[in-house]
Design a protein around this motif. Sequence first.
Motif, PDB file in Angstrom:
ATOM      1  N   SER A  89       1.002  -1.266  -0.030  1.00 37.32           N
ATOM      2  CA  SER A  89       0.098  -0.177   0.056  1.00 37.32           C
ATOM      3  C   SER A  89       0.881   2.021   0.256  1.00 37.32           C
TER       4      SER A  89
ATOM      5  N   ASN B 154      -5.790   4.042  -2.727  1.00 36.37           N
ATOM      6  CA  ASN B 154      -5.381   1.845  -2.175  1.00 36.37           C
ATOM      7  C   ASN B 154      -6.519   1.139  -1.869  1.00 36.37           C
ATOM      8  N   ALA B 155      -7.379   1.885  -1.753  1.00 37.58           N
ATOM      9  CA  ALA B 155      -9.411   0.564  -2.627  1.00 37.58           C
ATOM     10  C   ALA B 155      -8.676  -0.020  -3.219  1.00 37.58           C
TER      11      ALA B 155
ATOM     12  N   ARG C 252      -5.820  -2.541  -3.574  1.00 34.34           N
ATOM     13  CA  ARG C 252      -6.267  -3.958  -2.748  1.00 34.34           C
ATOM     14  C   ARG C 252      -7.274  -4.323  -3.411  1.00 34.34           C
ATOM     15  N   ASP C 253      -8.508  -3.883  -4.171  1.00 31.44           N
ATOM     16  CA  ASP C 253      -9.052  -4.215  -4.783  1.00 31.44           C
ATOM     17  C   ASP C 253      -8.685  -5.146  -6.595  1.00 31.44           C
TER      18      ASP C 253
ATOM     19  N   ALA D 131      -5.576  -6.258  -6.628  1.00 33.97           N
ATOM     20  CA  ALA D 131      -4.929  -7.401  -6.735  1.00 33.97           C
ATOM     21  C   ALA D 131      -5.697  -8.488  -5.817  1.00 33.97           C
ATOM     22  N   GLY D 132      -6.619  -8.083  -5.044  1.00 30.25           N
ATOM     23  CA  GLY D 132      -7.375  -9.458  -4.606  1.00 30.25           C
ATOM     24  C   GLY D 132      -8.269  -9.832  -5.882  1.00 30.25           C
TER      25      GLY D 132
ATOM     26  N   ARG E  96      -1.214 -11.109  -3.583  1.00 26.93           N
ATOM     27  CA  ARG E  96      -0.717 -10.685  -2.786  1.00 26.93           C
ATOM     28  C   ARG E  96      -1.232  -9.117  -2.053  1.00 26.93           C
ATOM     29  N   TRP E  97      -1.318  -9.015  -0.708  1.00 27.98           N
ATOM     30  CA  TRP E  97      -1.401  -7.063  -0.522  1.00 27.98           C
ATOM     31  C   TRP E  97      -0.856  -7.032   0.948  1.00 27.98           C
TER      32      TRP E  97
ATOM     33  N   ASP F  31      -0.661  -4.287   3.514  1.00 22.88           N
ATOM     34  CA  ASP F  31      -0.812  -2.855   4.017  1.00 22.88           C
ATOM     35  C   ASP F  31      -0.170  -1.786   5.312  1.00 22.88           C
TER      36      ASP F  31
END
Length: 199
Positions: A115, A143-144, A147-148, A150-151, A156-157, A159
Motif C-alpha cells: 500500500s 489504496n482501496a 487492494r481491489d 490485487a484481489g 498478495r496485499w 497494508d
Amino acid sequence: MPLHYLALGDSYTIGEAVPAANRWPAQLVHQLRARGVAIDDPQIIAVTGWTTDELCAGMDAATLTPPYDLVTLLIGVNNQYRGRAAGEFRTQFGGLLRRAIELAGGLAGHVVVVSIPDWGVTRFAREQGRDAAQIAHALDVYNAIARDEAGRVGARWVDITPISRRHPELVADDGLHPGAAQYALWTDAILPVAAAAVK
C-alpha cells in the motif's frame, strides 16, 4: 539457484534519502536470507517522482530477465500528489499489475502489492501547509483501488499505511520520506507475505 526478486515503484522503493542497504527491498532480502531463503539482491526499477505511467515506461526501458520468483509493486503516491483521477489510477495500476504477474511467470501469488504510505502526516506536509485529512482521504481511495485490483487477480496485499500514520516521526532528514527505522517496520509487515509467496 537463488531466487530472483524484482521491486517496482517510486521513491519509497528506491529508498530516497536513506542508504541503499536501508531500502525496504534490501532489508526484505536480508530478512529472507536470515530465514534460509537463497535470494539475489533485488533488481529495482524505481525513480523518485514516478507515477504509474512513468513506471510503465521505465519498465519498457529496463533490461528484464523473467521469470522472477518475487515481484513487489508499490506505486501511486505521485499520481495522488499531482491530483490525478482515481479512475486513471485504476486503469494504469491494473496494467502494471498484469505486467508484474507476467514477469512472475504468470503466477499471481508471487506478486506482492504494498500500500501507499500517508505522506500527509509528515513534517514536510505540515511545513507546506497541506491538508492532512484531504491527503489521507485521497490515499485511502487509491489504496482501496490497489487492494481491489490485487484481489481481483490473486496477487498478495500488504497494508503498511497504518504504520506510516502511527510513526510520522520516523522520517529521513528531508522530513518527507521514511527513514531506515520506518522501513524496518514495513519490512516486518511485508516479510511473512513475501516468504509465503516464495515458499
